[in-house]
Design an enzyme around this catalytic site. Sequence first.
Site, PDB file in Angstrom:
ATOM      1  N   THR A  29       3.063  -3.445  -8.457  1.00  0.00           N
ATOM      2  CA  THR A  29       2.964  -4.724  -9.164  1.00  0.00           C
ATOM      3  C   THR A  29       4.369  -5.222  -9.456  1.00  0.00           C
ATOM      4  OG1 THR A  29       0.851  -4.114 -10.161  1.00  0.00           O
ATOM      5  CG2 THR A  29       2.093  -5.883 -11.221  1.00  0.00           C
TER       6      THR A  29
ATOM      7  N   LYS B 170      -1.779 -10.983  -7.768  1.00  0.00           N
ATOM      8  CA  LYS B 170      -1.874  -9.801  -8.644  1.00  0.00           C
ATOM      9  C   LYS B 170      -1.432 -10.143 -10.064  1.00  0.00           C
ATOM     10  CE  LYS B 170      -2.423  -5.595 -10.075  1.00  0.00           C
ATOM     11  NZ  LYS B 170      -1.695  -4.430  -9.588  1.00  0.00           N
TER      12      LYS B 170
ATOM     13  N   LYS C 249       4.525  -4.262 -19.384  1.00  0.00           N
ATOM     14  CA  LYS C 249       5.270  -4.698 -18.205  1.00  0.00           C
ATOM     15  C   LYS C 249       4.559  -5.829 -17.473  1.00  0.00           C
ATOM     16  CE  LYS C 249       4.781  -2.220 -14.446  1.00  0.00           C
ATOM     17  NZ  LYS C 249       4.208  -3.086 -13.369  1.00  0.00           N
TER      18      LYS C 249
END
Length: 294
Positions: A95, A171, A239
């Site tokens: 990611t 994503k 994150k």
Amino acid sequence: MARIAFIGLGAMGRPMAANLVKAGHAVAGYDVNAAALDWLRGAGGTPAPSAAQAAEGADALVLMVVNADQAETVLFEAGALDALAPHALVILSATCAPARAAAIADQVAATQRRFVDAPVSGGVVGAEAGALTIMAAAPKADFAAAEPILRPMGSRLYHVGLKPGDGAMVKTINQLLCGVHIAAAAEALALGERAGLDTAMLLEIFGASAAGSWMLNNRGPRMLMDDPPVTSAVDIFVKDLGIVLDAGRSARAPLFLAAAAHQLFLAASGLGLGMADDALVIEAYRALAPKDGG
């Protein structure tokens, strides 16, 4: 059969690599965790002492690392990119921020190798079943070349765009929804606790009603555990929601709910729960409004 280097044999990377072995590919892997290398040998793969040695002469490199920083370290500092066969595929499944994925792609292309921006979703359960959702972006020919490698890992394979960064953006939006859904589930169950209700019954009611969601049904039971197993850590969403907010700033798109969810995960991390399962984001609410009414 392709010769595949697989870097990042964590909770999701291990079953992903195992599914590539089962599909008949020759998989050489590397991870900083020595136990992961022992596991790979037992799964039929070939452990390598370094990322570069795993990538030596490989037709494709799958990067299932934590973030873009680790991907760059593996590719450019550890020498994995230069070790690959000419015109090999680099498949980035971490990611990453869309801009970082695009920047990595430029450096890969400069070596005449091909880049596929292919983040995944579905967690450990999806990885074990070979049922991940894979959001791949690449020119059509490169996507077609990568498909035999991606299919064993994800039964839900989508070609979401032609340029690097498109997969990362899909994503990013996925993580926006996941983070907000987890935060909403935590808020609802925390309110139920505060009201003195049977939260297990609440989960049964809401999980089968219009209020239900995949995240409520998946994370809700773990929110009620004292020490749930870690499938995805609180700090992962610190994150990922940070990436979401950066994408919103870049696009000048307001993301009110994502910002609130990010603060909730930050609060849980600040309570010392950064490495705990992300379901324990509910502890931020419990700290603010204890069940005893204090």
